[in-house]
Design a protein around this motif. Structure first.
Motif, PDB file in Angstrom:
ATOM      1  N   VAL A 118       0.843  -1.203   0.000  1.00 22.29           N
ATOM      2  CA  VAL A 118       0.000   0.000   0.000  1.00 22.29           C
ATOM      3  C   VAL A 118       0.877   1.252   0.000  1.00 22.29           C
ATOM      4  N   ILE A 119       1.909   1.255   0.842  1.00 22.94           N
ATOM      5  CA  ILE A 119       2.806   2.410   0.919  1.00 22.94           C
ATOM      6  C   ILE A 119       3.484   2.651  -0.427  1.00 22.94           C
ATOM      7  N   ASP A 120       4.024   1.589  -1.022  1.00 24.04           N
ATOM      8  CA  ASP A 120       4.799   1.737  -2.255  1.00 24.04           C
ATOM      9  C   ASP A 120       3.944   2.125  -3.455  1.00 24.04           C
ATOM     10  N   ARG A 121       2.659   1.785  -3.417  1.00 27.82           N
ATOM     11  CA  ARG A 121       1.769   2.087  -4.536  1.00 27.82           C
ATOM     12  C   ARG A 121       0.945   3.362  -4.324  1.00 27.82           C
ATOM     13  N   SER A 122       1.233   4.075  -3.252  1.00 30.30           N
ATOM     14  CA  SER A 122       0.384   5.219  -2.903  1.00 30.30           C
ATOM     15  C   SER A 122       0.806   6.526  -3.552  1.00 30.30           C
ATOM     16  N   LEU A 159      -3.564  15.510   8.428  1.00 29.55           N
ATOM     17  CA  LEU A 159      -4.105  14.301   7.807  1.00 29.55           C
ATOM     18  C   LEU A 159      -3.773  13.060   8.634  1.00 29.55           C
ATOM     19  N   GLU A 160      -2.583  13.047   9.238  1.00 28.73           N
ATOM     20  CA  GLU A 160      -2.228  11.937  10.117  1.00 28.73           C
ATOM     21  C   GLU A 160      -3.185  11.848  11.299  1.00 28.73           C
ATOM     22  N   LYS A 161      -3.513  12.996  11.867  1.00 29.56           N
ATOM     23  CA  LYS A 161      -4.453  13.008  12.992  1.00 29.56           C
ATOM     24  C   LYS A 161      -5.816  12.474  12.571  1.00 29.56           C
ATOM     25  N   LYS A 162      -6.257  12.876  11.400  1.00 31.39           N
ATOM     26  CA  LYS A 162      -7.548  12.396  10.895  1.00 31.39           C
ATOM     27  C   LYS A 162      -7.486  10.888  10.641  1.00 31.39           C
ATOM     28  N   PHE A 163      -6.391  10.425  10.074  1.00 29.96           N
ATOM     29  CA  PHE A 163      -6.203   8.995   9.816  1.00 29.96           C
ATOM     30  C   PHE A 163      -6.283   8.209  11.120  1.00 29.96           C
ATOM     31  N   LEU A 164      -5.573   8.675  12.138  1.00 29.61           N
ATOM     32  CA  LEU A 164      -5.537   7.956  13.406  1.00 29.61           C
ATOM     33  C   LEU A 164      -6.886   8.002  14.115  1.00 29.61           C
ATOM     34  N   ASN A 165      -7.588   9.131  14.015  1.00 34.39           N
ATOM     35  CA  ASN A 165      -8.913   9.227  14.635  1.00 34.39           C
ATOM     36  C   ASN A 165      -9.899   8.284  13.972  1.00 34.39           C
ATOM     37  N   GLN A 166      -9.886   8.262  12.655  1.00 36.60           N
ATOM     38  CA  GLN A 166     -10.806   7.375  11.946  1.00 36.60           C
ATOM     39  C   GLN A 166     -10.437   5.909  12.176  1.00 36.60           C
ATOM     40  N   ALA A 167      -9.144   5.635  12.254  1.00 40.84           N
ATOM     41  CA  ALA A 167      -8.711   4.269  12.542  1.00 40.84           C
ATOM     42  C   ALA A 167      -9.213   3.825  13.909  1.00 40.84           C
ATOM     43  N   SER A 168      -9.127   4.714  14.877  1.00 36.70           N
ATOM     44  CA  SER A 168      -9.606   4.395  16.217  1.00 36.70           C
ATOM     45  C   SER A 168     -11.106   4.106  16.214  1.00 36.70           C
ATOM     46  N   GLU A 169     -11.850   4.886  15.443  1.00 39.14           N
ATOM     47  CA  GLU A 169     -13.299   4.672  15.342  1.00 39.14           C
ATOM     48  C   GLU A 169     -13.617   3.313  14.721  1.00 39.14           C
ATOM     49  N   ARG A 170     -12.728   2.808  13.879  1.00 40.99           N
ATOM     50  CA  ARG A 170     -12.933   1.506  13.228  1.00 40.99           C
ATOM     51  C   ARG A 170     -12.462   0.340  14.106  1.00 40.99           C
ATOM     52  N   GLY A 171     -11.862   0.645  15.264  1.00 41.43           N
ATOM     53  CA  GLY A 171     -11.424  -0.416  16.162  1.00 41.43           C
ATOM     54  C   GLY A 171      -9.937  -0.697  16.149  1.00 41.43           C
ATOM     55  N   ASP A 195      -7.154  -2.515   3.797  1.00 48.75           N
ATOM     56  CA  ASP A 195      -8.342  -1.996   3.110  1.00 48.75           C
ATOM     57  C   ASP A 195      -8.709  -0.606   3.628  1.00 48.75           C
ATOM     58  N   PHE A 196      -8.553  -0.392   4.936  1.00 42.37           N
ATOM     59  CA  PHE A 196      -8.820   0.933   5.499  1.00 42.37           C
ATOM     60  C   PHE A 196      -7.843   1.960   4.943  1.00 42.37           C
ATOM     61  N   MET A 197      -6.572   1.601   4.836  1.00 46.12           N
ATOM     62  CA  MET A 197      -5.571   2.534   4.308  1.00 46.12           C
ATOM     63  C   MET A 197      -5.883   2.904   2.867  1.00 46.12           C
ATOM     64  N   LEU A 198      -6.285   1.924   2.060  1.00 44.73           N
ATOM     65  CA  LEU A 198      -6.645   2.207   0.670  1.00 44.73           C
ATOM     66  C   LEU A 198      -7.867   3.107   0.590  1.00 44.73           C
ATOM     67  N   GLU A 199      -8.846   2.845   1.432  1.00 44.09           N
ATOM     68  CA  GLU A 199     -10.063   3.660   1.459  1.00 44.09           C
ATOM     69  C   GLU A 199      -9.743   5.089   1.891  1.00 44.09           C
ATOM     70  N   PHE A 200      -8.912   5.237   2.911  1.00 45.01           N
ATOM     71  CA  PHE A 200      -8.568   6.575   3.399  1.00 45.01           C
ATOM     72  C   PHE A 200      -7.830   7.353   2.319  1.00 45.01           C
ATOM     73  N   GLN A 239      -8.043   6.959  -0.919  1.00 43.71           N
ATOM     74  CA  GLN A 239      -9.001   7.301  -1.975  1.00 43.71           C
ATOM     75  C   GLN A 239      -9.853   8.497  -1.567  1.00 43.71           C
ATOM     76  N   ASN A 240     -10.216   8.588  -0.310  1.00 43.86           N
ATOM     77  CA  ASN A 240     -11.080   9.668   0.159  1.00 43.86           C
ATOM     78  C   ASN A 240     -10.365  10.981   0.400  1.00 43.86           C
ATOM     79  N   HIS A 241      -9.032  10.944   0.441  1.00 40.30           N
ATOM     80  CA  HIS A 241      -8.306  12.166   0.825  1.00 40.30           C
ATOM     81  C   HIS A 241      -7.201  12.528  -0.161  1.00 40.30           C
ATOM     82  N   SER A 242      -7.167  11.883  -1.292  1.00 32.51           N
ATOM     83  CA  SER A 242      -6.150  12.247  -2.289  1.00 32.51           C
ATOM     84  C   SER A 242      -6.652  13.391  -3.170  1.00 32.51           C
TER      85      SER A 242
END
Length: 360
Positions: free
Chosen positions: A276-280, A307-319, A350-355, A357-360
């Protein structure tokens, strides 16, 4: 209860099968009417746990007969000073390969006891790689070479084990039991158990037996490797509950297929995130150089701290839990220890790919 995906860097997750077995047996061990933690450490019931753990560890890591296996306390941090106390005699120096914060701390504690020096360091590159050194350049008075096999904060891992004439001591706290150890190039390996080998409270030390007689003669017994080896790690009361959990974890690793299987799983799981990192296209940027990447700890940044803060907050909400980078460097970190299920890594991918896509 909400599903939790545990990617904590330590203490890390313990296999569900181990937790279930501990829950079933730990508090009435072998029908003794006592919990493991209540048993006398001199009792036959506890000794079965103790020596089973030692023997299984020896089997899994293919530890040669001329090494002693110790269960100690004080965490890997106490080993920083304990190994120096045992082996930094007068006119001798410890050589440290600085590949991250924990190596720095090991050197600092060694310096409080005797002479130390830096054999190599990658601090000028923000520890993005594991520094390489030529053993021929070591000082003549070198007592030992200290390495850190995996760097949890920066996400780098040693892959090329140096061949040194001097004893090599390795902090393997974050990747022990995830890959084979080349015992022809390692003389002392130590690790806190709380990442891949169980729970906090017990520290594993594996030491070439011939070194025990070379230790300083002025040691207090509680800090002497030889004393603990001579007493089978029963010189004082060991952390019995933690050793029991380690015993169950070792059994679990054996049931799963052993160290080779753990290594294969680690590489496969980590590859999902690195891909995911290498293809982003730079949306996720890895900290470690590709040839120094860790299979245990994957570190990366996003385009901005916001954006990192948003990523971590949304990740936390997903468990997801434990994805924050270390407080000293920030960013994000995925800790991929043995007990992390592949399906949890796939869900994170899958969450990283979705995030993205939503923030690029």
């Amino acid at each position: 209860m909400t599903q939790t995906y545990n990617f904590n860097p330590g203490p890390g997750p313990i296999p569900n099968e181990v937790l279930a077995k501990a829950q079933q047996n730990m508090f009435n061990f072998e029908q003794t009417g006592m919990a493991v933690m209540e048993l006398s450490h001199r009792s036959a019931a506890y000794e079965r746990v103790h020596f089973h753990a030692m023997n299984t560890l020896r089997e899994l890591l293919d530890i040669p007969d001329d090494f002693s296996v110790l269960f100690l306390q004080g965490g890997a941090s106490l080993q920083f000073s304990m190994l120096a106390k045992n082996f930094l005699s007068d006119n001798k120096a410890g050589a440290y390969v600085l590949s991250g914060s924990w190596a720095e701390k090991a050197q600092k504690e060694g310096a409080a006891i005797g002479e130390v020096y830096t054999a190599a360091a990658s601090s000028n590159r923000t520890y993005a790689d594991v520094p390489v050194f030529d053993p021929a350049d070591l000082q003549e008075n070198t007592a030992y070479v200290h390495l850190t096999s995996n760097n949890t904060i920066y996400g780098t891992q040693l892959s090329d084990w140096p061949a040194c004439e001097q004893p090599v001591f390795v902090d393997m706290s974050s990747d022990i039991l995830s890959r084979p150890i080349p015992w022809d190039r390692v003389d002392l390996a130590y690790a806190g158990a709380q990442k891949n080998a169980g729970m906090a409270g017990v520290t594993i030390a594996i030491i070439r037996t011939s070194l025990l007689d070379q230790a300083s003669g002025s040691l207090p017994p509680s800090l002497s490797y030889k004393q603990h080896a001579d007493k089978d790690s029963l010189y004082n009361t060991p952390p019995t509950g933690a050793i029991y959990i380690t015993s169950l974890v070792l059994d679990w690793i054996k049931e799963q297929g052993g160290i080779t299987e753990m290594e294969n799983r680690a590489k496969e799981k980590a590859a999902l995130i690195y891909d995911v990192i290498d293809r982003s296209n730079g949306f996720y940027s890895g900290h470690a150089d590709k040839d120094s990447r860790s299979w245990m700890n994957i570190t990366f940044r996003l385009p901005s701290e916001e954006l990192e803060k948003k990523f971590l907050n949304q990740a936390s909400e997903r468990g997801f839990t434990g994805l924050n980078g270390h407080r000293s460097v920030g960013g994000c970190r995925v800790s991929n220890y043995n007990a992390v299920p592949r399906e949890h890594v796939e869900i994170l991918r899958d969450f990283m790919l979705e995030f993205q896509q939503n923030h690029s």
